[in-house]
Design an enzyme around this catalytic site. Structure first.
Site, PDB file in Angstrom:
ATOM      1  CD1 TRP A  29      -1.980  -2.233   1.987  1.00  0.00           C
ATOM      2  CD2 TRP A  29      -2.901  -1.463   0.102  1.00  0.00           C
ATOM      3  NE1 TRP A  29      -2.941  -3.124   1.588  1.00  0.00           N
ATOM      4  CE2 TRP A  29      -3.528  -2.689   0.443  1.00  0.00           C
ATOM      5  CE3 TRP A  29      -3.322  -0.799  -1.051  1.00  0.00           C
ATOM      6  CZ2 TRP A  29      -4.547  -3.262  -0.325  1.00  0.00           C
ATOM      7  CZ3 TRP A  29      -4.339  -1.366  -1.822  1.00  0.00           C
ATOM      8  CH2 TRP A  29      -4.934  -2.574  -1.463  1.00  0.00           C
ATOM      9  CG  ASP A  63      -3.215   3.769   4.220  1.00  0.00           C
ATOM     10  OD1 ASP A  63      -4.233   3.551   4.899  1.00  0.00           O
ATOM     11  OD2 ASP A  63      -2.916   3.110   3.192  1.00  0.00           O
ATOM     12  CE  LYS A  88      -8.569  -3.516   4.248  1.00  0.00           C
ATOM     13  NZ  LYS A  88      -7.585  -2.562   3.798  1.00  0.00           N
TER      14      LYS A  88
HETATM   15  C1  LIG Z   1      -7.028  -2.180   2.315  1.00  0.00           C
HETATM   16  C2  LIG Z   1      -6.007  -1.111   2.346  1.00  0.00           C
HETATM   17  C3  LIG Z   1      -5.938  -0.115   1.362  1.00  0.00           C
HETATM   18  C4  LIG Z   1      -6.859  -0.091   0.169  1.00  0.00           C
HETATM   19  O1  LIG Z   1      -8.089   0.391   0.524  1.00  0.00           O
HETATM   20  P1  LIG Z   1      -9.250   0.612  -0.567  1.00  0.00           P
HETATM   21  O2  LIG Z   1     -10.299   1.247   0.280  1.00  0.00           O
HETATM   22  O3  LIG Z   1      -9.611  -0.727  -1.091  1.00  0.00           O
HETATM   23  O4  LIG Z   1      -8.720   1.501  -1.626  1.00  0.00           O
HETATM   24  C5  LIG Z   1      -4.986   0.864   1.501  1.00  0.00           C
HETATM   25  N1  LIG Z   1      -4.127   0.877   2.539  1.00  0.00           N
HETATM   26  C6  LIG Z   1      -4.151  -0.072   3.497  1.00  0.00           C
HETATM   27  C7  LIG Z   1      -3.178  -0.004   4.623  1.00  0.00           C
HETATM   28  C8  LIG Z   1      -5.089  -1.092   3.428  1.00  0.00           C
HETATM   29  O5  LIG Z   1      -5.123  -2.031   4.378  1.00  0.00           O
END
Ligand SMILES: *Cc1c(COP(=O)(O)O)cnc(C)c1O
Length: 355
Positions: A99, A166, A190
């Site tokens: 990511w 993030d 998540k």
């Molecule tokens: C799942 C995830 C993403 C992607 O998220 P989307 O909402 O599917 O774009 C980005 N960063 C992390 C750390 C993730 O776990």
């Protein structure tokens, strides 16, 4: 059979959140109408987004001068919105996984991107420590929890450059010093809500500093001004997010979530370390409390498929590891009860006895 949901994302939510979302979909506040068929500008929905925003700020202790937004597009769209809005000349990124790398790739279209450090060469099994963040960077981007590789920055870093994070997969699992960040974002699927909504915490006075034109929908200011209602927001996931936030508060907030996350992850890592069949993949000091990755010990490699089958028969869901690590990944998000972790541990012990 009781099922234990270790899915990495979309993932487990508190049962009450699912039930109360279902009720609101059938009949919102005894109005005879569904949450899905009312205006997002109605009083009924305005109170939902207002409460979700207020709880978000309260639970994370967000200082004055920050906005909380609920947008579409997922964390992946933020990979591009962040540099669009904040990168004037140069940005620094810590490359800790898939990511982080995707975020970095998007930023390169907007200016100079400095990769301050990377653990790519060891398949991202640790978080780099000794690096320098250029003092003239517009921001320093981190991924606090690496969902795929099972490593986590479990506390806020000390850097002089404003940070962007993030926090898709560890939001609300620990207290955060929000004042160190100009932006925190994540997909909600998540630890917060069903897929479809992205949360963004943005520092208001960090906006408006880049010289480029920003398309309306990609400009954070649009959504700050519009209270996440510039266009129709994802109303159902926002409703669920509000319910999860209520649940979080009732459980004791982020400190309690941190305590539980420590407890659950300590339990599982101890078993991984004790059990002769398994080994953890992440460096001990960087082990994630949210996504616990492990593989068969080399001498038991051929038992991998058997253990997976055995665990599935015992009710474990979603423990197959991501293809880039292999083995197993048990995601232990806030809503996962300790009993599920214990059930997985029992399963590992039983399998060990048989081999
Ligand atoms: C799942 C995830 C993403 C992607 O998220 P989307 O909402 O599917 O774009 C980005 N960063 C992390 C750390 C993730 O776990």
């Amino acid at each position: 059979m009781k099922r234990h949901n270790f899915n990495a994302g979309p993932s487990i939510l508190p049962r009450t959140v699912i039930e109360d979302t279902a009720k609101a979909i059938l009949n919102l506040n005894d109005s005879g109408l569904s949450l899905m068929e009312i205006s997002h500008r109605s009083k009924d929905f305005q109170s939902v987004i207002d409460e979700a925003t207020a709880l978000f700020k309260e639970l994370l202790d967000i200082p004055e001068g920050y906005s909380v937004l609920f947008l579409g597009g997922g964390a992946s769209l933020e990979f591009c919105m962040v540099p669009y809005n904040f990168l004037e000349k140069k940005a620094a990124y810590l490359n800790t996984g898939t990511w982080a790398k995707k975020a970095m790739k998007e930023a390169k279209a907007f200016g100079e991107v400095i990769e301050v450090a990377s653990s790519a060469e060891s398949n991202y099994n640790f978080i780099p420590k000794n690096y320098t963040v250029p003092a003239d960077a517009d921001y320093f981007h981190i991924t606090t929890n690496n969902t795929i590789f099972g490593t986590e920055l479990r506390s806020d870093l000390d850097v002089t450059v404003p940070m962007v994070a993030d926090m898709s997969s560890d939001i609300f699992s620990r207290p955060v010093d929000v004042s160190k960040y100009i932006c925190i974002y994540g997909g909600a699927q998540k630890n917060l809500a069903p897929a479809g909504v992205t949360f963004v915490i943005v520092k208001n006075d960090a906006l408006g500093k880049v010289s480029r034109h920003i398309p309306t929908m990609l400009n954070y200011q649009t959504h700050v001004d519009g209270g996440s209602m510039f266009n129709t927001p994802p109303v159902v996931p926002i409703y669920s997010a509000m319910l999860t936030l209520r649940w979080l508060k009732a459980q004791g907030g982020v400190k309690e979530m941190e305590r539980r996350a420590k407890e659950k992850s300590d339990m599982l890592y101890s078993e991984i370390d004790r059990n002769k069949l398994f080994v953890g993949t992440a460096a001990e000091e960087d082990r994630s409390r949210m996504n616990i990755c492990f593989v068969m010990a080399p001498e038991y490699k051929e038992l991998e498929a058997d253990f997976l089958k055995f665990a599935i028969e015992k009710g474990m869901v979603g423990i197959k590891g991501h293809r880039s690590v292999g083995g197993f990944r048990a995601s232990c998000y806030n809503a996962l009860p300790k009993e599920s972790v214990q059930a997985l541990i029992d399963c590992m012990k039983e399998f060990e006895k048989a081999h």
